[in-house]
Write a protein that holds these residues in place. Sequence first.
Motif, PDB file in Angstrom:
ATOM      1  N   LEU A 105       0.823  -1.217   0.000  1.00 58.91           N
ATOM      2  CA  LEU A 105       0.000   0.000   0.000  1.00 58.91           C
ATOM      3  C   LEU A 105       0.858   1.267   0.000  1.00 58.91           C
ATOM      4  O   LEU A 105       0.549   2.239  -0.696  1.00 58.91           O
ATOM      5  CB  LEU A 105      -0.926  -0.020   1.231  1.00 58.91           C
ATOM      6  CG  LEU A 105      -1.793   1.208   1.452  1.00 58.91           C
ATOM      7  CD1 LEU A 105      -2.731   1.439   0.276  1.00 58.91           C
ATOM      8  CD2 LEU A 105      -2.586   1.065   2.755  1.00 58.91           C
ATOM      9  N   LEU A 125      -9.138   3.954   0.719  1.00 56.14           N
ATOM     10  CA  LEU A 125      -9.062   2.538   0.351  1.00 56.14           C
ATOM     11  C   LEU A 125     -10.454   2.057  -0.051  1.00 56.14           C
ATOM     12  O   LEU A 125     -11.449   2.364   0.608  1.00 56.14           O
ATOM     13  CB  LEU A 125      -8.519   1.707   1.523  1.00 56.14           C
ATOM     14  CG  LEU A 125      -7.162   2.159   2.074  1.00 56.14           C
ATOM     15  CD1 LEU A 125      -6.630   1.126   3.076  1.00 56.14           C
ATOM     16  CD2 LEU A 125      -6.156   2.382   0.968  1.00 56.14           C
ATOM     17  N   PHE A 165      -5.267  -5.344  10.945  1.00 57.42           N
ATOM     18  CA  PHE A 165      -5.298  -3.900  10.659  1.00 57.42           C
ATOM     19  C   PHE A 165      -4.041  -3.191  11.160  1.00 57.42           C
ATOM     20  O   PHE A 165      -3.277  -3.731  11.941  1.00 57.42           O
ATOM     21  CB  PHE A 165      -6.509  -3.263  11.370  1.00 57.42           C
ATOM     22  CG  PHE A 165      -7.834  -3.737  10.865  1.00 57.42           C
ATOM     23  CD1 PHE A 165      -8.386  -3.203   9.708  1.00 57.42           C
ATOM     24  CD2 PHE A 165      -8.533  -4.732  11.530  1.00 57.42           C
ATOM     25  CE1 PHE A 165      -9.622  -3.636   9.234  1.00 57.42           C
ATOM     26  CE2 PHE A 165      -9.764  -5.182  11.062  1.00 57.42           C
ATOM     27  CZ  PHE A 165     -10.307  -4.626   9.911  1.00 57.42           C
ATOM     28  N   GLY A 166      -3.892  -1.937  10.709  1.00 58.88           N
ATOM     29  CA  GLY A 166      -2.969  -1.030  11.380  1.00 58.88           C
ATOM     30  C   GLY A 166      -3.633  -0.585  12.675  1.00 58.88           C
ATOM     31  O   GLY A 166      -4.835  -0.324  12.703  1.00 58.88           O
ATOM     32  N   GLU A 185       1.565  -1.895  12.181  1.00 54.53           N
ATOM     33  CA  GLU A 185       0.822  -2.628  11.159  1.00 54.53           C
ATOM     34  C   GLU A 185       0.602  -4.075  11.587  1.00 54.53           C
ATOM     35  O   GLU A 185       1.569  -4.797  11.870  1.00 54.53           O
ATOM     36  CB  GLU A 185       1.569  -2.567   9.818  1.00 54.53           C
ATOM     37  CG  GLU A 185       0.856  -3.245   8.662  1.00 54.53           C
ATOM     38  CD  GLU A 185      -0.462  -2.585   8.242  1.00 54.53           C
ATOM     39  OE1 GLU A 185      -0.733  -1.445   8.659  1.00 54.53           O
ATOM     40  OE2 GLU A 185      -1.223  -3.223   7.505  1.00 54.53           O
ATOM     41  N   LYS A 186      -0.640  -4.460  11.669  1.00 52.64           N
ATOM     42  CA  LYS A 186      -1.060  -5.834  11.938  1.00 52.64           C
ATOM     43  C   LYS A 186      -0.304  -6.496  13.099  1.00 52.64           C
ATOM     44  O   LYS A 186       0.352  -7.535  12.936  1.00 52.64           O
ATOM     45  CB  LYS A 186      -0.918  -6.690  10.675  1.00 52.64           C
ATOM     46  CG  LYS A 186      -1.725  -6.116   9.493  1.00 52.64           C
ATOM     47  CD  LYS A 186      -1.814  -7.034   8.311  1.00 52.64           C
ATOM     48  CE  LYS A 186      -2.770  -6.523   7.255  1.00 52.64           C
ATOM     49  NZ  LYS A 186      -2.310  -5.443   6.410  1.00 52.64           N
ATOM     50  N   VAL A 198      -6.890   1.260  11.941  1.00 50.93           N
ATOM     51  CA  VAL A 198      -6.893   2.177  10.796  1.00 50.93           C
ATOM     52  C   VAL A 198      -7.936   1.682   9.803  1.00 50.93           C
ATOM     53  O   VAL A 198      -7.933   0.518   9.395  1.00 50.93           O
ATOM     54  CB  VAL A 198      -5.492   2.224  10.149  1.00 50.93           C
ATOM     55  CG1 VAL A 198      -5.514   3.108   8.916  1.00 50.93           C
ATOM     56  CG2 VAL A 198      -4.458   2.697  11.162  1.00 50.93           C
ATOM     57  N   PHE A 199      -8.819   2.606   9.414  1.00 49.10           N
ATOM     58  CA  PHE A 199     -10.063   2.206   8.754  1.00 49.10           C
ATOM     59  C   PHE A 199     -10.021   2.361   7.233  1.00 49.10           C
ATOM     60  O   PHE A 199     -10.875   1.840   6.528  1.00 49.10           O
ATOM     61  CB  PHE A 199     -11.164   3.078   9.362  1.00 49.10           C
ATOM     62  CG  PHE A 199     -12.494   3.002   8.710  1.00 49.10           C
ATOM     63  CD1 PHE A 199     -13.369   1.967   9.005  1.00 49.10           C
ATOM     64  CD2 PHE A 199     -12.891   3.962   7.797  1.00 49.10           C
ATOM     65  CE1 PHE A 199     -14.605   1.910   8.408  1.00 49.10           C
ATOM     66  CE2 PHE A 199     -14.131   3.901   7.195  1.00 49.10           C
ATOM     67  CZ  PHE A 199     -14.992   2.874   7.505  1.00 49.10           C
ATOM     68  N   GLY A 200      -9.042   3.084   6.693  1.00 45.65           N
ATOM     69  CA  GLY A 200      -8.990   3.205   5.228  1.00 45.65           C
ATOM     70  C   GLY A 200      -9.320   4.589   4.701  1.00 45.65           C
ATOM     71  O   GLY A 200      -9.557   4.757   3.505  1.00 45.65           O
ATOM     72  N   TYR A 202      -7.554   8.453   5.025  1.00 48.38           N
ATOM     73  CA  TYR A 202      -6.395   9.180   5.547  1.00 48.38           C
ATOM     74  C   TYR A 202      -6.381  10.590   4.957  1.00 48.38           C
ATOM     75  O   TYR A 202      -6.671  10.765   3.766  1.00 48.38           O
ATOM     76  CB  TYR A 202      -5.087   8.525   5.107  1.00 48.38           C
ATOM     77  CG  TYR A 202      -4.905   7.033   5.337  1.00 48.38           C
ATOM     78  CD1 TYR A 202      -5.591   6.088   4.568  1.00 48.38           C
ATOM     79  CD2 TYR A 202      -3.986   6.562   6.279  1.00 48.38           C
ATOM     80  CE1 TYR A 202      -5.385   4.717   4.753  1.00 48.38           C
ATOM     81  CE2 TYR A 202      -3.778   5.188   6.463  1.00 48.38           C
ATOM     82  CZ  TYR A 202      -4.484   4.281   5.697  1.00 48.38           C
ATOM     83  OH  TYR A 202      -4.285   2.927   5.861  1.00 48.38           O
ATOM     84  N   GLN A 224       4.794  -0.570   3.661  1.00 46.92           N
ATOM     85  CA  GLN A 224       3.553  -0.278   4.378  1.00 46.92           C
ATOM     86  C   GLN A 224       3.384   1.223   4.581  1.00 46.92           C
ATOM     87  O   GLN A 224       4.289   1.908   5.070  1.00 46.92           O
ATOM     88  CB  GLN A 224       3.558  -0.983   5.752  1.00 46.92           C
ATOM     89  CG  GLN A 224       3.630  -2.498   5.693  1.00 46.92           C
ATOM     90  CD  GLN A 224       2.322  -3.127   5.203  1.00 46.92           C
ATOM     91  OE1 GLN A 224       1.302  -2.447   5.026  1.00 46.92           O
ATOM     92  NE2 GLN A 224       2.346  -4.437   4.977  1.00 46.92           N
ATOM     93  N   THR A 226       1.510   2.402   6.831  1.00 43.84           N
ATOM     94  CA  THR A 226       1.539   2.545   8.287  1.00 43.84           C
ATOM     95  C   THR A 226       2.953   2.847   8.784  1.00 43.84           C
ATOM     96  O   THR A 226       3.137   3.655   9.706  1.00 43.84           O
ATOM     97  CB  THR A 226       1.017   1.241   8.947  1.00 43.84           C
ATOM     98  OG1 THR A 226      -0.308   1.008   8.467  1.00 43.84           O
ATOM     99  CG2 THR A 226       0.992   1.339  10.455  1.00 43.84           C
TER     100      THR A 226
HETATM  101  C1  G1P Z   1      -4.514  -1.773   4.896  1.00 42.21           C
HETATM  102  C2  G1P Z   1      -3.596  -1.016   5.849  1.00 42.21           C
HETATM  103  C3  G1P Z   1      -4.042  -1.224   7.299  1.00 42.21           C
HETATM  104  C4  G1P Z   1      -5.494  -0.816   7.439  1.00 42.21           C
HETATM  105  C5  G1P Z   1      -6.363  -1.573   6.423  1.00 42.21           C
HETATM  106  C6  G1P Z   1      -7.780  -1.041   6.452  1.00 42.21           C
HETATM  107  O1  G1P Z   1      -4.336  -3.150   5.105  1.00 42.21           O
HETATM  108  O2  G1P Z   1      -2.271  -1.462   5.664  1.00 42.21           O
HETATM  109  O3  G1P Z   1      -3.246  -0.455   8.163  1.00 42.21           O
HETATM  110  O4  G1P Z   1      -5.938  -1.068   8.754  1.00 42.21           O
HETATM  111  O5  G1P Z   1      -5.870  -1.418   5.090  1.00 42.21           O
HETATM  112  O6  G1P Z   1      -8.611  -1.773   5.620  1.00 42.21           O
HETATM  113  P1  G1P Z   1      -4.828  -4.252   4.028  1.00 42.21           P
HETATM  114  O7  G1P Z   1      -6.295  -4.445   4.302  1.00 42.21           O
HETATM  115  O8  G1P Z   1      -4.550  -3.689   2.671  1.00 42.21           O
HETATM  116  O9  G1P Z   1      -4.033  -5.483   4.326  1.00 42.21           O
END
Ligand code: G1P
Length: 268
Positions: A105, A125, A165-166, A185-186, A198-200, A202, A224, A226
Motif C-alpha cells: 500500500l 481505500l 489492521f494497522g 501494522e497488523k 486504521v479504517f482506510g 487518511y 507499508q 503505516t
Molecule cells: C490496509 C492497511 C491497514 C489498514 C487496512 C484497512 O491493510 O495497511 O493499516 O488497517 O488497510 O482496511 P490491508 O487491508 O490492505 O491489508
Amino acid sequence: MKAVIPAAGLGTRFLPATKAVPKEMLLVHDRPAIQYVVEEGLASAADGVVIVNSHEKKAIEDHFAPDDALVALLRQRGKGAYADEVERVGSLPVDFVYQDEALGLGHAVLCAAERTGSEPFYVLLGDVLVPDNEMLPAMQAVSDAHGGASVIAVMPVPDEEVDRFGIIAGEEVEPGVWKISELIEKPPLAEAPTNLAVFGRYLLTPRVMELLRDVKPGVGGEIQLTDALDALLEEEEMYALVVSPDEGFDTGTRESWLATNIALSQRA
Ligand code: G1P
C-alpha cells in the motif's frame, strides 16, 4: 488537493469473478464500487482523484472515460437519464497512475506522488464505502483544528480482528479524537496497544510522500503506509478520528459485499 485511491490489487478473494473484471468494477447496488469512492473524494476538499491502477485493469479507465458515441446513441433512443449519467461519470476529474508490481500500500500511494505535489492529500481505500460522504470533511475539520496535521480514521475492532489492521496508540484529547503516539501494522493481539484500527481513510501531509521513499519492506514483505506514518510521528503531530462501523460499508469479502448490496438497496 487530490484524493488517491489505490486500485492495482489482484482482487484475490473474489476470484474467479475478478479474473476478467477488476474487483473495483463489481456492482454495488447501482454503480461500480470504485465510483462511490471517487464520488466521496470529490465531495470533500479534493479537486481531483488519482487512481493508482495496474495496466491489467483497463475497465476502470473505460468507466471514467468520456463516451460520446454511447451518449449520442442513448439520447437518440430517448434514454436521456442514462445518457446524463454516462456523461457525468465520464467527465469526473479522474486521473490515473500505475503500480505494476504489488509492493504494498505504501508503494501504491508513492506512485501518486507527482500528482499530489506539495499539498496535503487524502488516501481512500476502496474496500470500504462511505456513501454519506461525511467522513473526509470531519477529518478535515480535525486537521484544521490542529494546525493542518495528518488525520486518519480509526474504528474499534474486536480482539480477534486486531491483527488484520494497522493499530494506533495514543491518548484521547477530546471526545472521539486521539493524538497518536505510535502506529503498528497488523500487530499480534498481545502487542496491540489499543483496539483502534486504521479504517482506510487518511488525510496526510506531503511529508508522507518523502518518507515513503525510505520505508523498507515491513509486514508481509510489503512497503507499508503505516510504517511511513509511524516515521512521520517523529516530526509531526498526527490525530485519529474515531468512526463507528455504521459509517462505512465493507465490501472486502464476498459476504460483506453481499450485505452491503442489500443494505444500500434498502436505503435507496
Ligand atoms: C490496509 C492497511 C491497514 C489498514 C487496512 C484497512 O491493510 O495497511 O493499516 O488497517 O488497510 O482496511 P490491508 O487491508 O490492505 O491489508
